[in-house]
Design a protein around this motif. Sequence first.
Motif, PDB file in Angstrom:
ATOM      1  N   PHE A  21       0.870  -1.178   0.000  1.00 54.55           N
ATOM      2  CA  PHE A  21       0.000   0.000   0.000  1.00 54.55           C
ATOM      3  C   PHE A  21       0.906   1.227   0.000  1.00 54.55           C
ATOM      4  N   VAL A  22       0.983   1.869  -1.165  1.00 55.14           N
ATOM      5  CA  VAL A  22       2.026   2.868  -1.399  1.00 55.14           C
ATOM      6  C   VAL A  22       1.567   4.301  -1.168  1.00 55.14           C
ATOM      7  N   ALA A  23       0.268   4.518  -1.041  1.00 50.91           N
ATOM      8  CA  ALA A  23      -0.236   5.877  -0.796  1.00 50.91           C
ATOM      9  C   ALA A  23      -1.602   5.787  -0.151  1.00 50.91           C
ATOM     10  N   GLU A  24      -1.886   6.759   0.690  1.00 50.54           N
ATOM     11  CA  GLU A  24      -3.168   6.784   1.390  1.00 50.54           C
ATOM     12  C   GLU A  24      -3.599   8.239   1.569  1.00 50.54           C
ATOM     13  N   GLN A  25      -4.769   8.565   1.048  1.00 53.41           N
ATOM     14  CA  GLN A  25      -5.333   9.904   1.184  1.00 53.41           C
ATOM     15  C   GLN A  25      -6.659   9.806   1.921  1.00 53.41           C
ATOM     16  N   ALA A  26      -6.813  10.611   2.989  1.00 49.50           N
ATOM     17  CA  ALA A  26      -8.006  10.536   3.832  1.00 49.50           C
ATOM     18  C   ALA A  26      -8.557  11.933   4.113  1.00 49.50           C
ATOM     19  N   PRO A  27      -9.194  12.562   3.123  1.00 52.52           N
ATOM     20  CA  PRO A  27      -9.763  13.890   3.341  1.00 52.52           C
ATOM     21  C   PRO A  27     -10.985  13.845   4.250  1.00 52.52           C
ATOM     22  N   PRO A  28     -11.294  14.930   4.947  1.00 51.75           N
ATOM     23  CA  PRO A  28     -12.524  14.963   5.748  1.00 51.75           C
ATOM     24  C   PRO A  28     -13.752  14.806   4.859  1.00 51.75           C
ATOM     25  N   LEU A  29     -14.786  14.159   5.383  1.00 53.43           N
ATOM     26  CA  LEU A  29     -16.018  13.952   4.625  1.00 53.43           C
ATOM     27  C   LEU A  29     -16.591  15.278   4.152  1.00 53.43           C
ATOM     28  N   GLY A  30     -16.830  15.379   2.841  1.00 53.04           N
ATOM     29  CA  GLY A  30     -17.435  16.573   2.274  1.00 53.04           C
ATOM     30  C   GLY A  30     -16.483  17.733   2.069  1.00 53.04           C
ATOM     31  N   LYS A  31     -15.182  17.512   2.283  1.00 50.63           N
ATOM     32  CA  LYS A  31     -14.216  18.616   2.175  1.00 50.63           C
ATOM     33  C   LYS A  31     -13.017  18.190   1.332  1.00 50.63           C
ATOM     34  N   LEU A  32     -13.278  17.458   0.282  1.00 55.24           N
ATOM     35  CA  LEU A  32     -12.219  16.946  -0.573  1.00 55.24           C
ATOM     36  C   LEU A  32     -11.561  18.052  -1.395  1.00 55.24           C
ATOM     37  N   ASP A  33     -10.247  18.164  -1.289  1.00 55.62           N
ATOM     38  CA  ASP A  33      -9.458  18.999  -2.195  1.00 55.62           C
ATOM     39  C   ASP A  33      -8.993  18.076  -3.310  1.00 55.62           C
ATOM     40  N   ALA A  34      -9.810  17.975  -4.339  1.00 51.62           N
ATOM     41  CA  ALA A  34      -9.617  16.922  -5.348  1.00 51.62           C
ATOM     42  C   ALA A  34      -8.275  17.030  -6.045  1.00 51.62           C
ATOM     43  N   GLY A  35      -7.843  18.220  -6.346  1.00 54.27           N
ATOM     44  CA  GLY A  35      -6.583  18.390  -7.067  1.00 54.27           C
ATOM     45  C   GLY A  35      -5.401  17.823  -6.315  1.00 54.27           C
ATOM     46  N   SER A  36      -5.272  18.178  -5.046  1.00 52.89           N
ATOM     47  CA  SER A  36      -4.126  17.716  -4.269  1.00 52.89           C
ATOM     48  C   SER A  36      -4.200  16.219  -3.997  1.00 52.89           C
ATOM     49  N   VAL A  37      -5.406  15.701  -3.760  1.00 53.70           N
ATOM     50  CA  VAL A  37      -5.567  14.274  -3.498  1.00 53.70           C
ATOM     51  C   VAL A  37      -5.198  13.461  -4.741  1.00 53.70           C
ATOM     52  N   VAL A  38      -5.708  13.852  -5.886  1.00 47.71           N
ATOM     53  CA  VAL A  38      -5.410  13.129  -7.125  1.00 47.71           C
ATOM     54  C   VAL A  38      -3.925  13.193  -7.453  1.00 47.71           C
ATOM     55  N   GLN A  39      -3.319  14.344  -7.259  1.00 50.47           N
ATOM     56  CA  GLN A  39      -1.900  14.483  -7.552  1.00 50.47           C
ATOM     57  C   GLN A  39      -1.043  13.609  -6.636  1.00 50.47           C
ATOM     58  N   ALA A  40      -1.427  13.557  -5.346  1.00 47.29           N
ATOM     59  CA  ALA A  40      -0.683  12.731  -4.394  1.00 47.29           C
ATOM     60  C   ALA A  40      -0.768  11.252  -4.768  1.00 47.29           C
ATOM     61  N   LEU A  41      -1.947  10.819  -5.204  1.00 48.16           N
ATOM     62  CA  LEU A  41      -2.097   9.433  -5.625  1.00 48.16           C
ATOM     63  C   LEU A  41      -1.293   9.152  -6.896  1.00 48.16           C
ATOM     64  N   ALA A  42      -1.325  10.074  -7.829  1.00 50.69           N
ATOM     65  CA  ALA A  42      -0.583   9.895  -9.084  1.00 50.69           C
ATOM     66  C   ALA A  42       0.919   9.848  -8.829  1.00 50.69           C
ATOM     67  N   ASP A  43       1.396  10.674  -7.918  1.00 46.04           N
ATOM     68  CA  ASP A  43       2.834  10.724  -7.618  1.00 46.04           C
ATOM     69  C   ASP A  43       3.348   9.396  -7.063  1.00 46.04           C
ATOM     70  N   ALA A  44       2.464   8.642  -6.398  1.00 46.34           N
ATOM     71  CA  ALA A  44       2.862   7.354  -5.811  1.00 46.34           C
ATOM     72  C   ALA A  44       2.979   6.246  -6.852  1.00 46.34           C
ATOM     73  N   LYS A  45       2.522   6.520  -8.064  1.00 44.99           N
ATOM     74  CA  LYS A  45       2.572   5.553  -9.168  1.00 44.99           C
ATOM     75  C   LYS A  45       2.040   4.163  -8.781  1.00 44.99           C
ATOM     76  N   PRO A  46       0.796   4.111  -8.309  1.00 44.30           N
ATOM     77  CA  PRO A  46       0.231   2.809  -7.939  1.00 44.30           C
ATOM     78  C   PRO A  46      -0.191   2.021  -9.174  1.00 44.30           C
ATOM     79  N   ASP A  47      -0.308   0.699  -8.993  1.00 44.79           N
ATOM     80  CA  ASP A  47      -0.851  -0.147 -10.060  1.00 44.79           C
ATOM     81  C   ASP A  47      -2.373  -0.145 -10.031  1.00 44.79           C
ATOM     82  N   ALA A  48      -2.950   0.082  -8.835  1.00 48.92           N
ATOM     83  CA  ALA A  48      -4.401   0.032  -8.657  1.00 48.92           C
ATOM     84  C   ALA A  48      -4.799   0.945  -7.501  1.00 48.92           C
ATOM     85  N   ILE A  49      -6.075   1.293  -7.469  1.00 50.03           N
ATOM     86  CA  ILE A  49      -6.596   2.215  -6.454  1.00 50.03           C
ATOM     87  C   ILE A  49      -7.823   1.601  -5.800  1.00 50.03           C
TER      88      ILE A  49
END
Length: 405
Positions: free
Chosen positions: A201-229
């Motif tokens: 498990f190479v990355a984990e993003q846990a934004p507060p419910l209803g307060k997602l900063d989509a740009g930063s969350v997506v970028q953090a996941l992409a930077d981890a270069k996972p095979d699956a989400i």
Amino acid sequence: MAFPSLTRRALALAGFALTATAWSAAAQAQATIKIGEINSYKAQPAFLEPYKKGMDLAVEEINAAGGLLGRKVELITRDDNASPGDAVRAAEELVSREKVDVLSGSFLSNTGLALTDFAKQKKFFYLAGEPLTDKIVWQSGNRYTFRLRPSTYMQSAMLVPEAAKLKKKRWAIVYPNYEYGQSSVATFKALLKAAQPDVEFVAEQAPPLGKLDAGSVVQALADAKPDAIFNVLFGADLTKFVREGNTRGLFQGREVVSVLTGEPEYLDPLKDETPNGWIVTGYPWYGIQTPEHKAFFLAYHGKYKDYPRLGSVVGYAMIKSLAAGITKAKSTETEKLIAAFKGLEVTGPFGKFHYRAIDQQSTLGAYVGKTKNDNGKGVMVDYTYFDGAKFQPSDAEVKKMRPAD
């Protein structure tokens, strides 16, 4: 000398009037069976508006058939403002002032846990319709609380075999940072690690419910270069996540496994942004051909001129469960209802299910399939119904997690 006689007569008449009033009040109290229901209507309308319609349809059918125990059924709802404190205050008001016979409802896992504790403290029967956290029937379980929907454990257990088949090593995870999200992720990690020991498990993003900063969350996941989400977001957070993920190419060449995304409440708003091939739990109402579902669909569509959502199924099945339990108990007394619900069999839109005696969790299942963008509309394809009875831990494991009643 007539005054004492008149006084006695007046007192007698007054006493009769009081007796008659008391009798009338008692008779009125017996006139209906009151179901108290508490939920986050303003905070989660996508799910809970159809849910309320499902409940109303079930109550209408029950009353048209003569009610329960010779009495009509009355549904009394309260909004908890997505707050555990407000949920408990609403429960207090329903029990003490409205004199409801049973409590039901809740959507968010934290409000469901608050009502679970209220039921324990007040020794009052509570049927949790929607909240998914395992704690409701395990770590925080009590003899007064039963739960309808498949839990986070059950839904994760349905998805893990499909995830393991992908043979992907590097996984990223995104979830809302409250009880439901935390519970889902913990179970998914444990079950996938057991099925595929080399998983990372190479990355984990846990934004507060209803307060997602989509740009930063997506970028953090992409930077981890996972095979699956593995995704646990829902509602508006899911829509933002998908939109930003599509824009930044997060999903290209990556498998996604996602809880709840196949439910019309969350799939419909995606429209032409619907991703293809996500493995999801959901509700493909347009393709279920069982007799139970056909009857439910026709009744629901006939009443509302609309198709049902998963919330509709949950609300309907919850009221039908209460009706079956009250009928079996021949009473609304808490202890008699507890006895009746242990092993209780109910027929709902997905067919027959029952409430397990060991942990008071229902065996209601879920559909697992894949998302498809069908000419600008999100649908589920290649779906199968998974019986909830097959996705439970062993009795020995449950006994270790659940406190003794």
